[in-house]
Design an enzyme around this catalytic site. Structure first.
Site, PDB file in Angstrom:
ATOM      1  N   LEU B 219       0.815  -1.210   0.000  1.00  0.00           N
ATOM      2  CA  LEU B 219       0.000   0.000   0.000  1.00  0.00           C
ATOM      3  C   LEU B 219       0.853   1.267   0.000  1.00  0.00           C
ATOM      4  O   LEU B 219       0.517   2.242  -0.674  1.00  0.00           O
ATOM      5  CB  LEU B 219      -0.948  -0.019   1.211  1.00  0.00           C
ATOM      6  N   ARG B 229       1.646   9.482 -10.294  1.00  0.00           N
ATOM      7  CA  ARG B 229       1.033   9.211 -11.590  1.00  0.00           C
ATOM      8  C   ARG B 229      -0.376   9.762 -11.737  1.00  0.00           C
ATOM      9  O   ARG B 229      -0.888   9.832 -12.857  1.00  0.00           O
ATOM     10  CB  ARG B 229       1.044   7.713 -11.876  1.00  0.00           C
TER      11      ARG B 229
END
Lengths: 309, 309, 309, 309
Positions: B219, B229
């Site tokens: 995670l 991103r």
């Protein structure tokens, strides 16, 4: 150094300038590697490997293994013995104390295999930021081979001459055509009309176009790279780079390179079953695959390692 | 789940079969994520993300932070406070205790950006071993944009309709042509004549062809991925994947996702100079870029973060 | 499950509660591993390993190697063959697709060896934040051994009974004394006078005090850990943990565990020189160390691998 | 260089010898760093950091960011701007192109925090192989402080003089006593009777004994280390090392160090809520914690960052 055919005059001049600089340093230094420093070592048709920087030598491995205060080396013979011991018993951390930085020009499909080695640092030429030049990898004649029969991944017999010609031509034209599309989508730089964004336009280029990157790793991970990529199962094109890297290591850390070849590259790992078979054979037993307890494939691999095919 | 248009009947059947299986487990389980498990969540024109497996939930973060013997959770309000504290102070290791595995279909130029995230595990479909199918990414109309004026890396204004048509057509034809070359070099499967080895033939394919991989990460590293991103500076195509990933995380670990958005995605980092300027502004001083001590670019970034343009 | 003697009633109750929970999931699930889930598997005198979570099974390895849409498994025999092939040829990435999370209680000097495995996630009990309890590792009688003569790193013959008693007593008293200093420096919790900060006070505690952590890694890196740490050259105390881990893997991914033992744990790597010697021996030659071209040490290692001492 | 008090004559001589060697190299070289090369920079009462090797300088960052053929640098002003941009936008990979290798002597409890930085290479002095010497860390007077009231992890007010004396004495005696047990268990080297194996004996030594290692990392990860460990929340003892490292970086890559201090060390990250509050304050609104929507703790952190307490 001779000029590298794939480079511009300006690039060759930049390299030459770096080669001419000399600094004084208290750091360990490796003459045989300094000789080729910055020099583009040719690979494939337009590619190269340039050693741009390095840190450490064989003595650094010894120094780290001993956590000593001075230079590692005492006598070359001691060092050879220790390095060989470390390699044999996979004590890998002292080899991580040497670091090397390369500038590499390589086709994108090779770059995609290369990048799978994660313990490394990379800065790649950005096709979002700049325009790619029109260098495409076209395999040499002896590399235009058919799909292998036995190996689902590799290549087998060379294709015949007529076919080779057709294929080389097709690959060349494919590159030229894609490059023309690329340039036309980008538009004229001086035109009034804006062209397509570079980050999209580059998507039409084929996987055999060349890219470039700075790539830095430590000696242990470089050995891992060479062991996997100079292996006959690796694709020829990346093997070509791995073989140059092995030559670089021979210049840089000759004792470690020697141990690597002895204990990793030219070694063989024998499974529990294979060792059982070996013991029985050494006891004079005559064993066939059927009574070996090994699968035909493993039996073949074992006989091949023993040179008994 | 509806069928994913880009998948074969057989693929859809395999997915359906997985979705129907139910196991009993003593492990923590997340209902909201189970709902979409195995389901191909569409991205771009032919891509998808499928969550194939996961481990842990919000309570696993708490459990690791406390090194407790039981389930982490005590009360949701405590957990929210602790998770928010960990995120704020960049105590990242408890977030590493959750893991997720995805099956992703994505254009190769996106895969090349994606793979730069090194702390992850990857298995990619092998074009040495198998033949690639003819799915190419063609940008939707609103993504056919010009090179940005101000941003050397990004895209700016949408191109006009005629140009968009020309470019979309050129990209489609480029893909079709390359794919035809690819197939013809591979030869007829039933033909007597052996075709070119797959590992070379694929080199003619353009970077907008789709590939697939299994990708697994924790995670914390998934948050790093999303932060970089899903950012407006990232290329649109990978952003499309990152946005789906954010939705996945909201289902999986809602408290961690909330903290991530509050303290990472929608936060801003102010430099030493920026903080000095802020303090002076709060003291009532009227400051312009010229007397801020900041460069025009940084000043612009600061004013934009403060909504004062 | 029986109560673990080293745990408090409250800790045992927390564990029991976790063991009783059952969830439904669409994820793959491994019954043999679920059986021991959360259970403290005893190691050394006060330590344990608890499997707290896991992701994937043998089929996940197959699924990743094939990049398939459905569950990996087709037939167990196919899977066994593929997994064995992957292990033999060191195709390690599919094994990275399985992940496991452990809660471990271990002496600090073992923790210091363990943490050298970098590709893992860790959350350790904080002695800055909390007070450590007084569990110290005291070697069992059969582990109180002299420094080895031949091996500069290991232990040799067991000490005699009187000595063993003296040493065990000295270690126990050393722990008790240090713990008394620790507690007295921390001060009475209810006292008016503040005690020394925990982060400094803990520095008086010896390396055989126990600590705890959550530790998570993937199957490939777990195999690396076991290969190095279950090895006879590893220190006994970490070997005790590695052996439990091997049992855990046998429950979790039996096919991968089988291949690991066959091709990694019970295998041997033969150097280029060793293979040359082997070939000559198989050809009937009678070879001694002197004419083998190998060092005495390597010759000994080879003969031992071949059971010819 | 002056002799380091904690080193033997032989060690000081080895260091001196290294300092006197000079090599010629074509690699980039940093004079300000060469000045302190090999020199033990003192930390705490017996520790040190020695820079043993390095690779790259500010120009290497620029070179990698541009993937250029020559030396990175064009003009210092350009380089400063580019490096500052890279730091501000967290483009971290060019900073990974510089590498540094250190020899560090540090207490084991500090080593246990240090090793948590995984992206680094380590070779530690082996207490299985060799006998540890009797250097123990005893905090200086101003570091003998009480447990903090507000911070569950840190230290607060200095203890009073009498208490400090008692504690320093207790720590000294604890070390001496444990070391005596250690030596007596190891036995006399010349005695007939074998002593206890070193790998067990060392387990009685306390966590404030010193160890040594070679540690190598890249500049990006070194910045991460400094950012976390020079932070006021870090334990004083590791902070002492981080501060020396910052001085090392200032010598080595002054432009990168400047950007790091500006954009990372002395920066602050403001959450979404904090930015909303800031905007309202800049619009002239008078806001208290109650109507800020922030928790008291976050409000305090924000006011402190803005110097408005």
């Amino acid at each position: 150094m001779s000029l590298h055919s794939g480079l511009t005059e300006e690039q060759n001049a930049s390299i030459e300038e770096q080669r001419l600089q000399t600094q004084k340093t208290r750091r360990v230094s490796v003459e045989a590697l300094e000789e080729v420093l910055f020099d583009p070592l040719p690979v494939l048709d337009h590619g190269f490997i340039r050693v741009v920087d390095y840190m450490g030598d064989d003595s650094a491995i010894v120094q780290a293994a001993r956590v000593s205060y001075g230079r590692g080396t005492k006598h070359v013979s001691n060092d050879r013995g220790l390095i060989s011991y470390l390699m044999r018993h996979r004590h890998t951390s002292p080899f991580e104390m040497c670091e090397i930085k390369l500038h590499v020009k390589l086709p994108i499909f090779v770059a995609r295999q290369w990048i799978r080695h994660r313990t490394a640092n990379v800065n790649e030429y950005s096709a979002r930021y700049s325009v790619l030049s029109d260098d495409f990898y076209i395999p040499a004649d002896d590399q235009l081979a058919a799909q292998a029969d036995t190996n689902r991944q590799g290549r087998g017999a060379q294709l015949d001459g007529a076919e080779r010609e057709i294929i080389a031509k097709a690959m060349r034209e494919n590159g030229e055509r894609a490059y023309a599309v690329y340039r036309s989508m980008l538009g004229e730089e001086k035109s009034q009309k804006p062209g397509l964004a570079r980050e999209i336009a580059r998507a039409v280029l084929p996987l055999n176009i060349y890219t470039e990157w700075y790539w830095k790793t430590d000696l242990h991970n470089l050995f891992q790279f060479i062991a996997l990529r100079a292996d006959p199962h690796a694709q020829y094109e990346i093997r070509a780079y791995a073989e140059i890297l092995l030559e670089v290591v021979r210049r840089w850390t000759p004792l470690a390179a020697e141990a690597f070849e002895q204990y990793r590259m030219k070694s063989a790992e024998f499974s529990k079953s294979a060792i059982d078979v070996l013991r029985r054979m050494l006891d004079g037993e005559n064993i066939s695959q059927e009574d070996s307890g090994m699968s035909p494939r493993e039996w073949r691999e074992l006989m091949s390692a023993l040179g008994r095919e």
